[in-house]
Design an enzyme around this catalytic site. Structure first.
Site, PDB file in Angstrom:
ATOM      1  N   GLN A 202       0.799  -1.141   0.122  1.00 41.20           N
ATOM      2  CA  GLN A 202       0.028   0.014   0.002  1.00 41.20           C
ATOM      3  C   GLN A 202       1.065   1.345   0.367  1.00 41.20           C
ATOM      4  OE1 GLN A 202      -2.974   0.292  -0.521  1.00 41.20           O
ATOM      5  NE2 GLN A 202      -3.744  -2.040  -0.629  1.00 41.20           N
ATOM      6  N   LYS A 225      -0.678  -2.636  -8.241  1.00 39.53           N
ATOM      7  CA  LYS A 225      -1.767  -1.445  -7.529  1.00 39.53           C
ATOM      8  C   LYS A 225      -0.462   0.059  -7.811  1.00 39.53           C
ATOM      9  CE  LYS A 225      -2.443  -4.059  -3.137  1.00 39.53           C
ATOM     10  NZ  LYS A 225      -3.900  -4.186  -2.961  1.00 39.53           N
TER      11      LYS A 225
HETATM   12  N1  7TS Z   1      -0.613  -6.454   1.971  1.00 40.45           N
HETATM   13  C1  7TS Z   1      -0.898  -5.575   1.851  1.00 40.45           C
HETATM   14  C2  7TS Z   1      -0.624  -4.466   2.632  1.00 40.45           C
HETATM   15  C3  7TS Z   1      -1.824  -5.271   0.498  1.00 40.45           C
HETATM   16  O1  7TS Z   1      -3.176  -4.504   0.987  1.00 40.45           O
HETATM   17  C4  7TS Z   1      -2.102  -6.150   0.118  1.00 40.45           C
HETATM   18  C5  7TS Z   1      -3.643  -6.199  -1.049  1.00 40.45           C
HETATM   19  C6  7TS Z   1      -1.435  -7.161   0.078  1.00 40.45           C
HETATM   20  C7  7TS Z   1      -0.573  -7.294   0.970  1.00 40.45           C
HETATM   21  C8  7TS Z   1      -1.362  -8.555  -1.027  1.00 40.45           C
HETATM   22  O2  7TS Z   1      -1.265  -8.263  -1.990  1.00 40.45           O
HETATM   23  P1  7TS Z   1      -1.523  -9.404  -3.072  1.00 40.45           P
HETATM   24  O3  7TS Z   1      -1.669  -7.695  -4.432  1.00 40.45           O
HETATM   25  O4  7TS Z   1      -0.331  -9.868  -3.263  1.00 40.45           O
HETATM   26  O5  7TS Z   1      -3.224 -10.118  -3.029  1.00 40.45           O
HETATM   27  N2  7TS Z   1      -5.113  -5.441  -0.254  1.00 40.45           N
HETATM   28  C9  7TS Z   1      -5.724  -5.474  -0.676  1.00 40.45           C
HETATM   29  C10 7TS Z   1      -7.052  -4.686  -0.669  1.00 40.45           C
HETATM   30  O6  7TS Z   1      -6.709  -3.701   0.149  1.00 40.45           O
HETATM   31  N3  7TS Z   1      -7.965  -4.893  -1.016  1.00 40.45           N
HETATM   32  O7  7TS Z   1      -7.718  -5.710  -1.860  1.00 40.45           O
HETATM   33  C11 7TS Z   1      -6.190  -6.037  -2.435  1.00 40.45           C
END
Ligand code: 7TS
Length: 405
Positions: A202, A225
Site C-alpha cells: 500500500q 497497485k
Molecule cells: N499487503 C497489503 C498491505 C495489501 O493491501 C494487500 C492487498 C496485500 C498485502 C496482498 O497483495 P496481493 O497483490 O498479493 O494480493 N490489498 C488489497 C486490498 O486492500 N483490497 O484488495 C486487495
C-alpha cells in the site's frame, strides 16, 4: 503539479460508464487502473517478442530476456537496491511474503519470537502463523490506539528482546491508511539482531521507498497497485539474507546442475525464480513504475493529500459518519461507516450510481475486531481522481443514507 485532465486521458477505463453513470473509481487500494502506456507495452510484448527467457539463443528469446532484465534494473533503481539480483520477481506481495516465511522455517527454533503489527493484511499474518506452527516460534503483536497508530512504546519496551528473530509490518495499512514509522521499527529490530520484512503493497502507490536508506532486509510490492498488471510483483531482499534463505520452489531456471544424486542451485536472483515467469508482467511492472516516475512521486503525494483533505472534510459533514483511521501520517485512504448501516448496503447503492468503493473487512479482520465493527466502506484515491468525483461520491452517500436509514 499534477495535470489531472491530461493524466485522465491516459486511462481508457476512466471513460466507461457503470450502470449508466460515469465511472468514479475509488477502489485504488485494491487495484490501480492501467494507463495506455502500460497497455501498449503488454500489446507490444505479445505482438512482437513473446518468447521464453534465459534459455533460447534465438532473437526473440534474447530480446525478451534483455527486456525482462532491464525491467529488473528499472525496479532496482526505483527502490534504490544496491544490486539488481536483490530484486526477485514474484506473483505479488503475497508470494513474496510466503517465500520469506517459508525460508525462515529452517532458521527458527522453538521459543524464538516473531513480531507483527496489529494492522496487517491477512497476507502478512497467516504465513507467519503457519511458520510458527512449523517451528514452534511465538507470534507477538504490536498493539495500536483508536487513531490507528502503533503503540511504539510497547514495541520497544515489552516486545523486542534477544528472542526476537523477525519483525513484520506494513509500510502503509490498507484498511486505515496509516503510514507506519518503519525506520524506527527497523532500527530497533536490528539492535536486537532481528530481520525485518516491510510489506510495501500500500505504500508503493504513494511513496518511493529507498530500501538502503531505510536499511530494509525485505520489502514486498505488487505491480497491480502501481499501474502495472495483476499477478506480478517483487521481493527485495538484502543479498546476505537471500543467500541465507533456501529456495522456495524447485524447478527449471533455479538450478545450476541437476543429477539424481545431487542438485545445486542457481545464483541470485534465479534461485528464487523457478519455472517460466510472468515475463510480460515483469516488463509491464517496470513500465508502470516509469509512468509514475514521469509524473513524479512528490507531485503524486501532494495531489493525493489534497484529495484526502478535501474528502475527509466533505465526508465528516455527513451526519453520523465515522472515519476509522485518523493517524497523523496517512495516505489517501478513508475507511468509514454511517451510523449502523451495513457497509455492504452502502457499497451496493454507490455501485448503482457508478461509484466503486470497497466494502467489508479488507482482508484485515483483526482491525475490524479491534474497532468492534463488521467492516467499513473504503474509498481510496489515486492521482487520476478529482474533487468533482469526491462530490459525486458524497451526493451518492447522501442518497444511500436517505434510503437506508
Ligand atoms: N499487503 C497489503 C498491505 C495489501 O493491501 C494487500 C492487498 C496485500 C498485502 C496482498 O497483495 P496481493 O497483490 O498479493 O494480493 N490489498 C488489497 C486490498 O486492500 N483490497 O484488495 C486487495
Amino acid at each position: 503539479m499534477i495535470n489531472v485532465t491530461n493524466i485522465r486521458k491516459d486511462f481508457p477505463i476512466l471513460n466507461r460508464e457503470v450502470n449508466g453513470k460515469p465511472l468514479v473509481y475509488f477502489d485504488n487500494a485494491a487495484t490501480s487502473q492501467t494507463p495506455q502506456q502500460v497497455i501498449d507495452v503488454i500489446v507490444d510484448y505479445y505482438s512482437n517478442y513473446n518468447a521464453n527467457i534465459h534459455r533460447g539463443v534465438h532473437a526473440l528469446s534474447q530480446e525478451a530476456t534483455d527486456k525482462y532484465e532491464q525491467a529488473r534494473q528499472t525496479i532496482q533503481k526505483h527502490f534504490n537496491a544496491a544490486k539488481a539480483h536483490e530484486i526477485i520477481f514474484t506473483s505479488g506481495t503475497t508470494h513474496g511474503i510466503n517465500l520469506v516465511a517459508n525460508g525462515f522455517s529452517s532458521l527458527l527454533k522453538k521459543g524464538d519470537e516473531i513480531i507483527v503489527s496489529a494492522m496487517e493484511h491477512h497476507s502478512n499474518i497467516v504465513p507467519w502463523q503457519m511458520l510458527c506452527e512449523r517451528t514452534g516460534a511465538i507470534l507477538k503483536v504490536i498493539p495500536m490506539n483508536l487513531e490507528g497508530e502503533l503503540l511504539m512504546d510497547v514495541y520497544h519496551t515489552n516486545l523486542l528482546s534477544d528472542k526476537t528473530k523477525l519483525v513484520f509490518c506494513n509500510h502503509v495499512s490498507n484498511a486505515l491508511g496509516t503510514v507506519n514509522p518503519i525506520k524506527e521499527i527497523i532500527d530497533a529490530a536490528h539492535k536486537v539482531g532481528a530481520a525485518v520484512l516491510i510489506d510495501g503493497a500500500q505504500a508503493a502507490p504513494h511513496i518511493k521507498a529507498d530500501v538502503q536508506a531505510l536499511d530494509m532486509d525485505f520489502y514486498v510490492v505488487s505491480a497491480h497497485k502501481i499501474c502495472g498488471p495483476t499477478g506480478e510483483g517483487i521481493l527485495y531482499g538484502k543479498e546476505e539474507w537471500l543467500n541465507k534463505l533456501p529456495p522456495y520452489q524447485g524447478g527449471g531456471e533455479m538450478i545450476a546442475e541437476v543429477s539424481f544424486e545431487k542438485t545445486t542451485y542457481a545464483a541470485l536472483p534465479h534461485k528464487f525464480e523457478a519455472g517460466t515467469p510472468n515475463i510480460c508482467g515483469g516488463i509491464a511492472m517496470a513500465a508502470g513504475i516509469d509512468y509514475m516516475n514521469a509524473i513524479g512521486f512528490d507531485a503524486i503525494a501532494s495531489y493525493e493529500h489534497e484529495l484526502l483533505d478535501y474528502a475527509t472534510e466533505q465526508l465528516l459533514a455527513i451526519e453520523g459518519l465515522k472515519i476509522y483511521g485518523t493517524a497523523k501520517e496517512k495516505t489517501a485512504v478513508i475507511s468509514f461507516n454511517i451510523g449502523v448501516i451495513h457497509p455492504y448496503d452502502i457499497g451496493s447503492i454507490l455501485d448503482k450510481l457508478g461509484v466503486a468503493v470497497r466494502t467489508g473487512h479488507h482482508c484485515a479482520q483483526p482491525i475490524m475486531d479491534f474497532f468492534k465493527i463488521p467492516g467499513t466502506v473504503r474509498a481510496s484515491f489515486s492521482f487520476y481522481n478529482t474533487k468533482e468525483e469526491i462530490d459525486v461520491m458524497v451526493a451518492a452517500l447522501m442518497r444511500a443514507k436517505g434510503m437506508l436509514e
